[in-house]
Design an enzyme around this catalytic site. Sequence first.
Site, short mmCIF file in Angstrom:
data_model
loop_
_atom_site.label_atom_id
_atom_site.label_comp_id
_atom_site.label_asym_id
_atom_site.label_seq_id
_atom_site.Cartn_x
_atom_site.Cartn_y
_atom_site.Cartn_z
N LEU A 1 -4.78 9.39 9.12
CA LEU A 1 -5.99 8.32 9.33
C LEU A 1 -7.41 9.18 9.14
O LEU A 1 -7.57 10.23 10.02
CB LEU A 1 -6.04 7.91 10.72
N TYR B 1 0.80 -1.28 -0.03
CA TYR B 1 0.01 0.03 0.23
C TYR B 1 1.09 1.18 -0.03
O TYR B 1 0.72 2.19 -0.75
CB TYR B 1 -0.88 0.08 1.36
#
Length: 253
Positions: free
Chosen positions: A185, A153
């Site tokens: 996040l 990722y």
Amino acid sequence: MTNLKDKTVLITGASAGIGEAIAREFASNGSRLILIARRFERLEKLAEELKTETHLIKLDIRNREAVEKALLSLPESYQSIDILVNNAGLSRDLGKIYEANPDGWEDMIDTNIKGLLYISRVVLIGMVERNSGHIINIGSIAGHEVYPKGHVYCATKFAVDAITKGMRMDLFDKNIRVSTIDPGLVETEFSEVRFYGDKERAKKVYQGYKALEAKDIAESVVWVASRPSHVQIAEMIILPSDQASAAVLNRRE
Ligand code: NDP
Ligand code: 8X3
């Protein structure tokens, strides 16, 4: 200021999370939208709520032929794309590289890197011809720092960072701005997708601190797009106040 009213904005991955929030934010500024995702019914529901003109496309951006077909046959009134937001993307798994499922690698590389390139190539044909445009890529803090078990990722988001920089070098003399917005996040369906639908595990990712909301990123995208035409925001890293770097988080529980 660049006035976003009546600008044509293409957003990939508008059926959920950050992409959906970006669509709402541009709509509230009066932009006309081309919205892309695989879950068409979600796009339809969103379009019903937005008080702006929209053109919806059910599309898997991993399919190069389908991308070309869809974007080369846009209705005439949507053909001049002013702003492209390359948002569609995903992560698969969070585990040691020797335990990973290569199918997940394919998903991430095909979507986050190849899909972004397929979409950009076709949109750029018109932008270069018109000598005008703005590409805004959604990268990640994972494109600046590798974190444990993040390997592929992170590699795809490092690639987005490299592609963004390369695009800027190739496009600055075509009056096309290139920006990347790189969040930490953000609480969306991202972790649910990463864990193949395991909602409980996904929920835990956002527990004990205040994650960013999709709207926080969407507002920044619109701010970047609305700078005066001589101002190019190259890169913006946006973290929750509880996050200091990719793997350093102030969890209170
Ligand atoms: P979500 O899972 O909530 O949304 C992802 C969106 O991408 C969906 O609309 C999905 O639509 C679309 N998408 C995925 N694969 C494809 C495909 N093959 N073709 C077309 N559309 C696709 O995640 P986020 O909103 O969080 O993620 C958006 C972007 O932000 C991603 O690039 C992600 O890497 C990045 N990001 C996210 C962060 C986070 O913490 N959430 C932090 C940093 C970056 P559908 O399934 O209907 O096709
Ligand atoms: C998404 C944020 O930290 O899960 O790019 O990689 S993270």
